[in-house]
Design an enzyme around this catalytic site. Structure first.
Site, PDB file in Angstrom:
ATOM      1  N   ASP A  11       0.878  -1.172   0.000  1.00 35.77           N
ATOM      2  CA  ASP A  11       0.000   0.000   0.000  1.00 35.77           C
ATOM      3  C   ASP A  11       0.911   1.217   0.000  1.00 35.77           C
ATOM      4  O   ASP A  11       1.632   1.446   0.975  1.00 35.77           O
ATOM      5  CB  ASP A  11      -0.862  -0.055   1.262  1.00 35.77           C
ATOM      6  CG  ASP A  11      -1.729   1.185   1.438  1.00 35.77           C
ATOM      7  OD1 ASP A  11      -1.557   2.154   0.687  1.00 35.77           O
ATOM      8  OD2 ASP A  11      -2.572   1.161   2.357  1.00 35.77           O
ATOM      9  N   HIS A  18      -8.300   5.086   2.651  1.00 39.13           N
ATOM     10  CA  HIS A  18      -7.673   3.793   2.314  1.00 39.13           C
ATOM     11  C   HIS A  18      -8.506   3.038   1.275  1.00 39.13           C
ATOM     12  O   HIS A  18      -8.939   1.910   1.520  1.00 39.13           O
ATOM     13  CB  HIS A  18      -7.549   2.941   3.580  1.00 39.13           C
ATOM     14  CG  HIS A  18      -6.597   3.484   4.592  1.00 39.13           C
ATOM     15  ND1 HIS A  18      -5.237   3.315   4.501  1.00 39.13           N
ATOM     16  CD2 HIS A  18      -6.804   4.205   5.727  1.00 39.13           C
ATOM     17  CE1 HIS A  18      -4.636   3.888   5.536  1.00 39.13           C
ATOM     18  NE2 HIS A  18      -5.570   4.437   6.288  1.00 39.13           N
ATOM     19  N   GLY A 105      18.755  -5.789  -0.685  1.00 39.82           N
ATOM     20  CA  GLY A 105      18.365  -6.986  -1.440  1.00 39.82           C
ATOM     21  C   GLY A 105      16.920  -7.366  -1.216  1.00 39.82           C
ATOM     22  O   GLY A 105      16.000  -6.645  -1.582  1.00 39.82           O
ATOM     23  N   ASN A 106      16.722  -8.520  -0.566  1.00 38.10           N
ATOM     24  CA  ASN A 106      15.398  -9.064  -0.293  1.00 38.10           C
ATOM     25  C   ASN A 106      14.560  -8.069   0.526  1.00 38.10           C
ATOM     26  O   ASN A 106      15.015  -7.573   1.555  1.00 38.10           O
ATOM     27  CB  ASN A 106      15.632 -10.353   0.509  1.00 38.10           C
ATOM     28  CG  ASN A 106      14.380 -11.155   0.681  1.00 38.10           C
ATOM     29  OD1 ASN A 106      13.284 -10.613   0.708  1.00 38.10           O
ATOM     30  ND2 ASN A 106      14.544 -12.451   0.810  1.00 38.10           N
ATOM     31  N   ASP A 139      -7.200  -7.323   1.597  1.00 39.50           N
ATOM     32  CA  ASP A 139      -6.994  -5.955   2.103  1.00 39.50           C
ATOM     33  C   ASP A 139      -7.778  -5.803   3.403  1.00 39.50           C
ATOM     34  O   ASP A 139      -8.791  -6.484   3.601  1.00 39.50           O
ATOM     35  CB  ASP A 139      -7.468  -4.933   1.059  1.00 39.50           C
ATOM     36  CG  ASP A 139      -7.137  -3.508   1.483  1.00 39.50           C
ATOM     37  OD1 ASP A 139      -6.103  -3.316   2.176  1.00 39.50           O
ATOM     38  OD2 ASP A 139      -7.897  -2.575   1.138  1.00 39.50           O
ATOM     39  N   TYR A 240       1.474   0.867  15.098  1.00 39.51           N
ATOM     40  CA  TYR A 240       0.464   0.563  14.084  1.00 39.51           C
ATOM     41  C   TYR A 240       0.734   1.387  12.828  1.00 39.51           C
ATOM     42  O   TYR A 240       0.855   2.599  12.892  1.00 39.51           O
ATOM     43  CB  TYR A 240      -0.948   0.856  14.617  1.00 39.51           C
ATOM     44  CG  TYR A 240      -1.982   0.539  13.570  1.00 39.51           C
ATOM     45  CD1 TYR A 240      -2.235  -0.783  13.227  1.00 39.51           C
ATOM     46  CD2 TYR A 240      -2.634   1.551  12.886  1.00 39.51           C
ATOM     47  CE1 TYR A 240      -3.138  -1.099  12.245  1.00 39.51           C
ATOM     48  CE2 TYR A 240      -3.548   1.242  11.902  1.00 39.51           C
ATOM     49  CZ  TYR A 240      -3.794  -0.082  11.586  1.00 39.51           C
ATOM     50  OH  TYR A 240      -4.682  -0.390  10.599  1.00 39.51           O
ATOM     51  N   LYS A 243      -2.798  -2.213   8.044  1.00 34.71           N
ATOM     52  CA  LYS A 243      -2.989  -3.644   8.215  1.00 34.71           C
ATOM     53  C   LYS A 243      -1.976  -4.412   7.366  1.00 34.71           C
ATOM     54  O   LYS A 243      -1.431  -3.889   6.412  1.00 34.71           O
ATOM     55  CB  LYS A 243      -4.433  -3.989   7.831  1.00 34.71           C
ATOM     56  CG  LYS A 243      -5.110  -4.979   8.731  1.00 34.71           C
ATOM     57  CD  LYS A 243      -4.869  -4.747  10.187  1.00 34.71           C
ATOM     58  CE  LYS A 243      -4.643  -6.033  10.953  1.00 34.71           C
ATOM     59  NZ  LYS A 243      -4.049  -5.781  12.261  1.00 34.71           N
ATOM     60  N   GLN A 253      -4.407 -28.021  -9.350  1.00 32.01           N
ATOM     61  CA  GLN A 253      -4.598 -29.125 -10.303  1.00 32.01           C
ATOM     62  C   GLN A 253      -3.482 -30.176 -10.193  1.00 32.01           C
ATOM     63  O   GLN A 253      -2.454 -29.948  -9.590  1.00 32.01           O
ATOM     64  CB  GLN A 253      -4.688 -28.614 -11.752  1.00 32.01           C
ATOM     65  CG  GLN A 253      -5.834 -27.652 -12.001  1.00 32.01           C
ATOM     66  CD  GLN A 253      -7.225 -28.300 -11.927  1.00 32.01           C
ATOM     67  OE1 GLN A 253      -7.414 -29.303 -11.282  1.00 32.01           O
ATOM     68  NE2 GLN A 253      -8.202 -27.697 -12.571  1.00 32.01           N
ATOM     69  N   ARG A 277      -9.152   0.668  10.899  1.00 26.82           N
ATOM     70  CA  ARG A 277      -7.980   0.863  11.779  1.00 26.82           C
ATOM     71  C   ARG A 277      -7.306  -0.460  12.151  1.00 26.82           C
ATOM     72  O   ARG A 277      -6.563  -0.530  13.133  1.00 26.82           O
ATOM     73  CB  ARG A 277      -8.369   1.624  13.055  1.00 26.82           C
ATOM     74  CG  ARG A 277      -8.939   2.994  12.778  1.00 26.82           C
ATOM     75  CD  ARG A 277      -9.286   3.747  14.031  1.00 26.82           C
ATOM     76  NE  ARG A 277     -10.028   4.950  13.694  1.00 26.82           N
ATOM     77  CZ  ARG A 277      -9.470   6.084  13.287  1.00 26.82           C
ATOM     78  NH1 ARG A 277      -8.169   6.160  13.199  1.00 26.82           N
ATOM     79  NH2 ARG A 277     -10.204   7.124  12.972  1.00 26.82           N
ATOM     80  N   TYR A 360      -1.011  -2.083  19.779  1.00 25.74           N
ATOM     81  CA  TYR A 360      -0.276  -1.161  18.910  1.00 25.74           C
ATOM     82  C   TYR A 360      -1.126   0.061  18.563  1.00 25.74           C
ATOM     83  O   TYR A 360      -0.799   0.820  17.661  1.00 25.74           O
ATOM     84  CB  TYR A 360       0.196  -1.893  17.648  1.00 25.74           C
ATOM     85  CG  TYR A 360       1.218  -2.945  17.994  1.00 25.74           C
ATOM     86  CD1 TYR A 360       2.582  -2.636  17.997  1.00 25.74           C
ATOM     87  CD2 TYR A 360       0.826  -4.210  18.391  1.00 25.74           C
ATOM     88  CE1 TYR A 360       3.520  -3.572  18.365  1.00 25.74           C
ATOM     89  CE2 TYR A 360       1.751  -5.164  18.755  1.00 25.74           C
ATOM     90  CZ  TYR A 360       3.099  -4.838  18.741  1.00 25.74           C
ATOM     91  OH  TYR A 360       4.034  -5.770  19.118  1.00 25.74           O
TER      92      TYR A 360
HETATM   93  P1  13P Z   1      -4.721  -0.339   5.112  1.00 23.14           P
HETATM   94  O1  13P Z   1      -3.751  -1.150   5.917  1.00 23.14           O
HETATM   95  O2  13P Z   1      -5.352  -1.116   4.041  1.00 23.14           O
HETATM   96  O3  13P Z   1      -4.051   0.896   4.621  1.00 23.14           O
HETATM   97  O4  13P Z   1      -5.915   0.107   6.054  1.00 23.14           O
HETATM   98  C1  13P Z   1      -5.641   0.846   7.175  1.00 23.14           C
HETATM   99  C2  13P Z   1      -6.807   1.243   7.970  1.00 23.14           C
HETATM  100  O5  13P Z   1      -6.604   1.492   9.134  1.00 23.14           O
HETATM  101  C3  13P Z   1      -8.140   1.352   7.430  1.00 23.14           C
HETATM  102  O6  13P Z   1      -9.080   1.824   8.394  1.00 23.14           O
HETATM  103 MG    MG Z   2      -3.952   2.200   3.220  1.00 24.73          MG
HETATM  104 MG    MG Z   3      -4.436  -2.143   2.478  1.00 28.30          MG
END
Ligand code: 13P
Ligand code: MG
Ligand code: MG
Length: 405
Positions: A11, A18, A105-106, A139, A240, A243, A253, A277, A360
């Site tokens: 994101d 969002h 890198g990763n 999501d 936080y 998400k 298959q 949130r 958080y």
């Molecule tokens: P995202 O992690 O998809 O950005 O959503 C965050 C959020 O707190 C929505 O209320």
């Molecule tokens: Mg977002």
């Molecule tokens: Mg998201």
């Protein structure tokens, strides 16, 4: 030829909250993917760019293996470019999931979700002359969102009759489960199912802490069937940040479950932590790819894209948007009704995320302040024990005596 299928999602900014990335962000990444497929460096064989809610997913095939710095760097640069566009246009949360300055890198553990599987693409192969793949992108979801569907498909014939009907599936699978509370190094356990299915269940019951990270066939132990991005953003960022919104790749298959078996558990609209949130428990709704988040409390969403891959590692020219089909309309309505009913309980108890998740959020400060206002009330004195003449004791005259039988 060994081919790697990598899905990396992040994101990096969205319109009016969002909801979804802008068309310009997506177009910029589609152009970048096209030139990565044709450029001198041969970064990718093929690529596709989709979004689910506000998360952009890069679906890529290449020859560089799992965790390849070249591919991860490419994805990171793509997300940086899209974040810049988001920032320029005043979009919300520009660069939200890019949690470090410059990953080495990763990029696993740097914010974006990563699910990758390497496999042999050989049209002459007895077991896998064709390659069919499902990509799930969730999501407003916690990384344990796939625990319920994956357990159902790989451990429970009540959901997946193929476990009884196909001798190759009947040999079972090896589940790799990650302890997401463990910081720094990864803490993993491998369980062979069906023998250890109840042990797997005991862990997966707690999707706040444990998530399926990978599944391998026991019929062909080198063949990985599932990869899930199971990391927690707050473990990386220490606070936080949004998400975790996992992605999962499931090969289907032949020696693996069929796509129609893999998607069956999504009929339920299972409850997960996520949504508004990232702090509530809500049922997850199967949606078409490229769906924006527009509902109240922003229900957790999951999309599912089915594609094939040819011998060169190129994707089929077309794909199937599994949850975009009208078959899932009824589930969507059911899930929305389930969510409406559940949300009537507001914040009390299980409708909000567990305290492990809320740790958080800002509620921690409120609880810490309130903690200082608590006072102790002295315990009411207990009745004195009076010795009986027989040597036994009785507690109080008012204690009812047991009637003799
Ligand atoms: P995202 O992690 O998809 O950005 O959503 C965050 C959020 O707190 C929505 O209320
Ligand atoms: Mg977002
Ligand atoms: Mg998201």
């Amino acid at each position: 030829m060994k081919t790697t299928f990598s899905v990396i999602k992040a994101d990096v900014g969205s319109i009016g909250g969002h909801t979804k990335p802008s068309t310009l962000m997506l177009q910029t990444l589609r152009d970048a993917v096209r030139s990565a497929c044709s450029g001198q460096k041969k970064i990718l064989i093929d690529g596709l760019v989709t979004h689910t809610g506000d998360d952009i997913a890069l679906l890529m095939s290449h020859e560089h293996g799992v965790g390849a710095a070249l591919v991860h760097r490419f994805a990171w640069d793509c997300f940086l470019a899209a974040a810049e566009i988001a920032s320029k246009h005043g979009l919300y949360g520009a660069g939200q999931d890019l949690l470090v300055d410059a990953p080495s890198g990763n990029i696993r553990g740097a914010g974006p979700g990563v699910a990758e599987i390497e496999f042999e693409r050989d049209p002459a192969s007895k077991e896998r002359p064709a390659e069919a793949i499902l990509v799930f992108a969730a999501d407003k979801s916690s990384p344990g969102a796939f625990n319920y569907p994956l357990y159902s498909v790989f451990c429970d014939p009540m959901h997946n009759g193929g476990l009884l009907l196909n001798p190759k599936l009947h040999r079972g699978f090896t589940l790799t489960i990650i302890d997401m509370d463990h910081k720094e190094d990864d803490r993993l356990i491998r369980l062979d199912v069906p023998e250890r299915a109840w042990d797997a269940a005991a862990l997966l019951q707690n999707p706040d802490r444990f998530a399926v990270e990978a599944i391998h066939s026991r019929y062909k132990p080198d063949e990985q069937v599932v990869s899930v991005s199971a990391t927690r953003l707050h473990n990386i960022a220490g606070k936080y940040t949004g998400k975790d919104d996992p992605v999962a790749v499931v090969r289907t298959q032949g020696i693996f479950p069929a796509p129609e078996e893999v998607v069956e558990p999504y009929l339920l609209g299972h409850f997960i932590a996520g949504d508004c949130r990232g702090s509530h428990v809500m049922p997850i709704m199967p949606v078409a790819i490229n769906t924006a988040v527009a509902g109240p409390y922003c229900l957790p969403l999951v999309s599912c894209l089915a594609l094939s891959m040819d011998a060169r590692g190129c994707f089929s020219q077309e794909f199937v948007d599994i949850f975009g089909d009208c078959t899932w309309d009824h589930t969507r309505i059911k899930v929305q009704q389930k969510a409406d009913e559940w949300r009537r309980q507001g914040f009390i108890g299980p409708t909000m995320a567990s305290h492990a998740e809320l740790a958080y959020t800002g509620i921690v400060d409120t609880l810490a302040a309130l903690d200082k206002e608590f006072f102790i009330r002295e315990a009411t004195p207990q009745p004195r024990k009076v010795p009986r003449s027989s040597g036994s004791t009785t507690t109080s005259p008012s204690t009812p005596r047991r009637s003799a039988r």
